[in-house]
Structure formats: C-alpha cells, structure tokens
Scaffold this active site. Structure first.
Site, short mmCIF file in Angstrom:
data_model
loop_
_atom_site.label_atom_id
_atom_site.label_comp_id
_atom_site.label_asym_id
_atom_site.label_seq_id
_atom_site.Cartn_x
_atom_site.Cartn_y
_atom_site.Cartn_z
N ASP A 46 4.49 3.38 -3.97
CA ASP A 46 5.06 3.58 -5.29
C ASP A 46 4.97 5.06 -5.69
O ASP A 46 4.12 5.80 -5.19
CB ASP A 46 4.32 2.73 -6.31
CG ASP A 46 5.15 2.43 -7.55
OD1 ASP A 46 6.34 2.79 -7.57
OD2 ASP A 46 4.60 1.87 -8.51
N GLU B 151 8.67 9.63 -5.19
CA GLU B 151 9.76 10.62 -5.30
C GLU B 151 9.33 12.05 -4.91
O GLU B 151 10.18 12.76 -4.35
CB GLU B 151 10.33 10.62 -6.73
CG GLU B 151 10.99 9.33 -7.13
CD GLU B 151 9.98 8.27 -7.53
OE1 GLU B 151 10.31 7.09 -7.44
OE2 GLU B 151 8.85 8.62 -7.91
N ASP C 243 12.69 0.89 -11.82
CA ASP C 243 12.22 0.20 -13.02
C ASP C 243 13.38 -0.19 -13.94
O ASP C 243 13.52 0.30 -15.06
CB ASP C 243 11.23 1.10 -13.77
CG ASP C 243 9.97 1.37 -12.95
OD1 ASP C 243 9.70 0.60 -12.01
OD2 ASP C 243 9.28 2.35 -13.25
#
Length: 795
Positions: free
Chosen positions: A403, A406, A471
């Site tokens: 998670d 990026e 999300d």
C-alpha cells in the site's frame, strides 16, 4: 513499388507538416549498423532499432549527451529484422518486413508506415522549453486515444493533458484526472501503441490544444519511444507484452472471494468473521489484514512490520488454523518507516532509507506520522525488506498487499541511490513488486506470489503485480468509472486492475449499490470487497436479502472458476486482457471506442453492469461478430443489433457468444475444495455459427511456470455445424510431467431447438433419449482416449 507508394503518401500529406518543423533538425547523414540505423542531424542523433517486424524503437540523443541504454520497462532482446536502407536527394527510407520509416531531409520529418499505410509521424519531434523536454507527433482529426494509466475521464482521453505522477485520489467518483498508475503509453483507434520508455515524471498531452498534436513531456531522462503495431488489437497487445513482459499466472485461489476491510483489529475478530462465512456457507478464500496487524492505531505505528502480540497473540497458529479451512492470509505492508516505529533505529543503522543531499535519512511529516522512506533501489534496503517478507512467508503468510507505493508522499528533494524522487517516483512500485517477485523466485521457488500493489509502471505485469483502482468513493459515482479504469489498464498490459467491491471511502450504506458492485465483480479480475469499517464490506454482516443476493454473486464467481482460470492462462501466454472493450470485436465501428458500460469478459461473455440506482432497463449493443444468448433465459440477440434489456435484481445483464464452450465447476466453499475430476461444459448452439472452438486449462494452481514445466492439462473443444449435424471434437492434452486429474466432462448443449435423430459418440450410434436430461442434451465425455467425437444428427 512499396517505396514509391511511401513517397507518394508523403507528398500528398506533406504540406500539413510544413508549419511544424524544428529548425534544430537539419539532416547530416545516416549509417547502418548491425540491426539499427543511425541518422545524424545538426544537434543530435536518431537511432532506429527494430525489435520485431511490428515493434520499432526510436531514440534521440541530443548533442553532448551519452546514450542511456537502461530501460525499466523493456525486457525483449531485439530480434534480427531484415530491412534495407535507400537514399535519394529528398529522403532516406528504412524498408523492413513490417514497420517502414520515411525520413524526409528538408524540412526534416519522420513518418512511420505499416502495411503501406501511414501509422503516425513526428510533428516538431524533439525539442525543449523552460520546464520539459518534449517529443511531438501529428494526429489525424478523428483518432480516438487511450492510455496514460488509470484515470476516470471517459474512454476517449483525447483533449486531456495527463500528468505522469502516480498519486492517490481519496474518495474519487466519476472523474479523476490523476490516480495511482500513470503510464507513459498511448493507444490509438488507428491501431498503434506508443510507449515512451522513460521513468521521470512529466505529462502526456493528448491534443489539449486542439491542434492535432500528441506530445510526451518529461523533466529528464531518455528520449526513447517504441511504436507497436499489429493487424488486430489482440496482436498489438501481444506485441506490447512481448516487449515488456507478460503477467505470470497467479495462484488459482486469487479467483475466489476475499474477506477484507480497513481493518481487522485482532486475531479474535479475524477468526469470528471467517466463522460467519462458514456458517452462512458463503465461499471465501482469503482474508486481508490491514495495518492493525502491526499497531493499535492508524498513526504512529507504520514500519513496525511485526504482529502486535496482545491483539494477535498467536499469529502463526491463526494463519495455520485459517489454512486448514482453505483460507489464505494476506498482510498489508508500506514502504514508510516512521521515526516512532520499532524499526526506526534499525533502519537508520542499516542505511536502508532514502536520503537528503547530505546523505542522512530524509525525514518528513505525512498523515501517518514523521517518516523515512525505504530506498527500494538500494541493494541493502532490498535485502533488509525482503528478509521481513521471507520470515513472515515462512510463518505461513500467503500473499502481500503493498500500500501507499506511489509513494503517497515523496518530496522532490529526497534522493534515492539511482536518482532524485521525481526521477524515480513512477517506478517505485514497479521495483517494490520486483523485489517480492524475485524474492519468491529465490527463496520460495515452488510458490506463485500474490502481490497486490497500489502503484506500478509499464511492464509491472511481469512481476505478477495485481493493481487496484485506489480509494474509490462508496457511491454510485464511484462505481460508474470502474469498468473504464479496468478496460484502459488491460489495454496497457496490467490486466488484473480491479476495484474495492462496494466502494472504499465513506460510510454510505446502500444495499442496492453494494449488490450491484458485487455482481459486476463476478466479471472483473479479482473479487475483493473492501471498505472503511464504519459500514462492513463483508456480505456476512449484511441484512438477509442483501446477504442472499451477494451469496448468489459469489457462488457464480466460483462456478466460473475453470473459465476464469483459463482466461488467466491465456493472458499469461498472449497478453490479452481478461476484460476487453467492445471495439476488439468491430475495430471499424468508431462508436464502440467510447463504450465502457458494456464489455467482454474473455472471448465469450458480454457483460453490461448496472452502474446507476433503480435501473429497470438497459440499452445494450450486441457485437456483430456473432449472436448472443442471455445467460439466464437463453433468449437470443442478433449480432449487430441494439436492444432494450430488462434489468433483474439478482443479476446483471450477462450474455454468451453463440458457439461458445463455457467450462464450469461444482459448488465449493473454497478453491482448496476445487475438484477438477468432473466438470461441466455448456456449449451454446447457434444455427449461424458454423465453426467454433474453446479451451479449458488446468494445473495444480500453485506451481510457477507449470505450463513450461509440463505440469498441466488442456481440454480443447471444437464444433462444426453443417446444417444436418453438429459435430463436436473434444481432445485432452496432458503435459509430460502432469498426472491426469480431469476424468469426466459433461457436455450440456444449450439452445438446441432442432429435433434430433441420433447421437453418435465415438462412432457408435445412440438415440437422443439416451442423453436427454430435463429436456436438454447432456453427454458425458470420459477421457479413456485422447479424442472424443460427438455427432448430433438432426432429423
């Protein structure tokens, strides 16, 4: 003759390019090397390098710069492609077996051709402004453009200037200009793909100025792109994934149902939740533990990377108990080590963190606390991080969720061992997935990894990366763009893009939304309900009606396991996505390039998800490549037609191609109970389908490279209909190192309205009543021999 036509095309179209010439590109000369051509201009050099007859790489090296041969995406070694080079006063021509290049000397101009037709041409070509280095191309007026990664913009992305900077968008709905996967890839309705082979951040300008220009912009790095062509869309994707690598076949269990939320706070809560699935007989294969496995609080604990023993007192026993029930355990990890975490001092001492200009750990604040970032490119950091994964895998953890990769917060001043944050930002998740993939290959060579990642790059599919769409808001607006996002990513090689089923962000409780999202999820790559815990994401916590509808969807997902697993195998061999846009069927139908709310699931299912509330009817276009049958009623729809279809509560509109073979499985609680010995195959008879074929792939579901190791079975099925009889041929192929598990396939013939005279099985004649069951023809195929023939003779 071919070269004459190329020159003619140039002179016809050439006048439209005169206004866009680059004065820095004055032709000097060319040189033919072993498998490439260099063309010198006044302020640099072009290198034209064919990889195959349908893949051409072009690099521009400005004067004073050295060649940078490092690609983070490309793994294909250039093949030997035959070509000739000729020159006259006006031009230089590279004439190959596939892509041809026409270089006009004055004004300098580059055009690319395939099958004697122009594919694309440079406009201004390479140039610089105050902020970016750029490569500019010409577009035709009617071209539709796709690519740029995962975004919610509509299928046609022309008219947008797309930022290339992986970034989360919390709670997005129908529009999201920037999401977690930004890829330097453009695909055109003119059937070509451009991949800009460069890591640093920048932009893809898809004609935002409305001047028929396509421009790649970057802050630094390589000025290299590959042009990829093909006769069909399938061929283009086959070529692209040949260049950048194909998705490895994931473990079979990932095609089951996941129990997931943000998040489970304790071992007790995990076990009680799974017990509810068992009690309600709702199939489930995996449970995902979010960040509470290593800390009681959301903030201040990231980087602990070890179980909290008061809330998870016996993690090894928990994992083993779940395994005994057929449930895999997946843990979330992040690349951030907080200064308040248990591993901060160790991370500093081991020098695994990205640094400032003085070489000290770069620390900064973000939502979760004050942090450093693992330098995923540094050998010492990779070893340190992998050792944590390795120990937990030995404990029994079956999969990993990466998670915030990026990375979510990545200051420009931060330095990695191979470059600045902005130079490597978009490939951070790519190399994180690579770390896991290679770690498994080294230390767990008999296991296929599950690597769920929120960010990646071009080519990440070859590391088995499973992407998801971030999300998304828990709303109808959040559901609406999900098919578009998955279809776009499938076109760019990352075919397992999927969404948090039910939506992630917010506390909206809408039972219809939840059910429709799960019904759509049956026909997307990974079935994983996941949400913030204010409203449960698991079906076992829903009311009676919602739970029943969710259970129906999940059971269908498991019934289709053989079909879905075969899709995954095909993807691993060809690069073709699991979800496919309608224009694959009719490339010349320009209207289809805009459609995302109806799509193909593999070759044989046409899916029309319900994306708005209280919908009772939906208009659906049925591709003209065949006729289509309602999966539930068997009602026939003619190919090339549009119909208004009634929407039912217990399923979304689902159709099967005429002539399709659909393999299915018996009910199961978990894929650990999957029994391949007896399977059902439904053949959808269509009077207009004269010839068709299908396939069923099977292996043990866990061994890497099972096909190349000869550890597999394939059942190949063919049909021929000549008006008087339907002839079926079923052939089983068993790999040289495989035991035969598939013992019986029951062939169910759907939509057979014609009276039957005889059924011939392996040349032996039977009356039809021998094989009639509840008014339908069911024929058992026992694999006592390699080939079984069935002839259904009509009266």
């Amino acid at each position: 003759m071919r070269l004459i036509k190329l020159v003619l095309v140039f002179f016809i179209a050439g006048s439209s390019f005169l206004y866009a010439q680059n004065p820095d590109r004055v032709y000097v000369g060319y040189e033919v090397l072993e498998n490439s051509v260099t063309v010198a201009v006044a302020k640099g050099t072009y290198i034209f390098q064919p990889y195959t007859s349908e893949i051409m790489e072009t690099s521009f090296i400005p004067a004073g710069e050295a060649i940078d041969s490092v690609s983070h995406a490309v793994i294909l070694v250039p093949e030997k492609v035959l070509f000739t080079v000729s020159e006259d006063n006006a031009s230089v021509k590279i004439d190959s077996e596939g892509i041809d290049v026409l270089i006009t000397k004055k004004p300098f101009h580059i055009q690319y051709f395939f099958n004697e037709e122009q594919v694309i041409s440079e406009k201004t070509g390479y140039f610089k402004d105050e902020t970016h280095e750029k490569i500019e191309f010409n577009l035709e007026e009617e071209e539709v453009l796709f690519g740029g990664g995962a975004r919610a913009l509509g299928m046609n992305r022309r008219g947008h200037r797309l930022e290339l900077y992986n970034r989360a968008h919390y709670g997005y709905e129908e529009r999201a200009e920037l999401l977690n996967f930004t890829l330097p890839i453009v695909l055109s309705s003119n059937k070509y793909l451009l991949h800009f082979d460069n890591a640093p951040i920048g932009f893809l300008d898809l004609d935002s100025r409305k001047d028929n220009s396509l421009t790649y912009e970057t802050i630094s790095g390589r000025k290299t792109y590959q042009l990829i062509v093909g006769e069909t869309w399938e061929r283009i994707l086959e070529n692209y994934t040949l260049l950048t690598g194909r998705q490895t076949l994931p473990p079979r269990w990932i095609f089951g149902n996941f129990s997931s939320r943000f998040g489970y706070h304790s071992q007790k809560e995990v076990m009680e939740t799974i017990a509810k699935f068992k009690k309600d007989s709702i199939p489930v294969d995996a449970v995902i533990l979010d960040l509470f496995w290593f800390g009681h609080e959301i903030q201040g604990t990231m980087g602990n990377l070890e179980f909290v023993r008061d809330s998870f007192p016996e993690p090894k026993k928990m994992i083993e108990d779940l395994k005994q029930q057929g449930i895999k355990t997946i843990l979330v990890t992040e690349p951030f080590i907080l200064t308040t975490s248990k591993k901060w001092e160790e991370a500093v001492d081991e020098e695994i963190l990205a640094t400032n200009n003085a070489g000290k750990p770069f620390t900064y604040d973000f939502y979760f606390g004050n942090t450093g970032l693992i330098d995923i490119f540094k050998p010492e950091a990779k070893t340190w991080f992998w050792n944590i994964y390795k120990d937990l895998t030995k404990m029994g953890v079956a999969g990993w969720w990466g998670d915030l990769g990026e990375p979510e917060m990545h200051p420009s001043a931060l330095q990695h061992i191979i470059g600045s944050a902005d130079e490597v930002h978009n490939i951070y998740g790519h190399y994180w997935a690579k770390l896991l993939y290679e770690g498994y290959r080294e230390d767990f060579p008999n296991l296929r990894p599950f690597i769920l990642m929120r960010a990646g790059a071009a080519g990440s599919q070859r590391f088995g990366l499973i992407p998801w769409s971030g999300d998304v808001n828990r709303s109808w607006g959040g559901l609406k763009p999900q098919p578009e996002i998955s279809l776009q990513m499938g076109l760019q090689g990352l075919a397992y893009m999927h969404s948090d089923l039910g939506g992630f962000a917010g506390d909206l409780e809408d039972d219809e939304l939840y059910v429709r999202w799960l019904q759509y999820g049956v026909f997307q790559p990974v079935f994983r309900p996941h949400a913030q815990e204010e409203v449960p994401s698991e079906p076992v916590f829903k009311n009676k009606k919602t739970k029943a509808l969710a259970k129906t969807a999940i059971e269908l997902r498991y019934k289709l396991l053989p079909y879905n697993y075969t899709l995954a195998f095909e993807n691993s061999k060809t690069g073709n996505p699991l979800m496919r846009p309608l224009f694959f069927e009719e490339p010349g139908n320009m209207e289809l390039y805009e459609i995302a709310d109806t799509y193909l699931w593999g070759n044989d299912f046409l899916i029309a998800p319900v994306l708005s509330d209280s919908l009772t009817k939906k208009e659906i276009y049925f591709p003209g490549t065949g006729n289509w049958f309602d999966f539930y009623s068997n009602k026939k729809y003619s190919g090339g037609s549009t119909a208004i279809v009634s929407v039912q509560e217990d399923h979304i509109p689902t159709f099967v191609r005429g002539g399709a073979f659909i393999p299915t499985a018996k009910p199961m609680q978990t894929t650990a109970n999957y029994d391949a010995s007896t399977l059902d195959v439904y053949y959808y008879f269509d009077e207009n389908t004269k010839v068709s074929s299908g396939m069923l792939y099977h292996d043990d579901g866990e061994t890497p490279d099972s096909y190349t190791k000869g550890m597999y079975e394939i059942v190949r099925m063919e049909s021929v209909h000549d008006g008087t009889a339907l002839n079926l041929k079923i052939k089983k192929e068993v790999g040289e190192n495989s035991s035969s598990e598939i013992e019986l396939v029951r062939m169910h013939i759907e939509n057979l309205q014609k009276p039957i005279k005889f059924v011939w099985l392996n040349g032996i004649k039977y009356t039809a009543k021998n094989y009639m069951h509840r008014g339908k023809l069911d024929i058992p195929v026992n694999f006592y021999q390699d080939i079984t023939t069935i002839k259904i003779e009509f009266e």
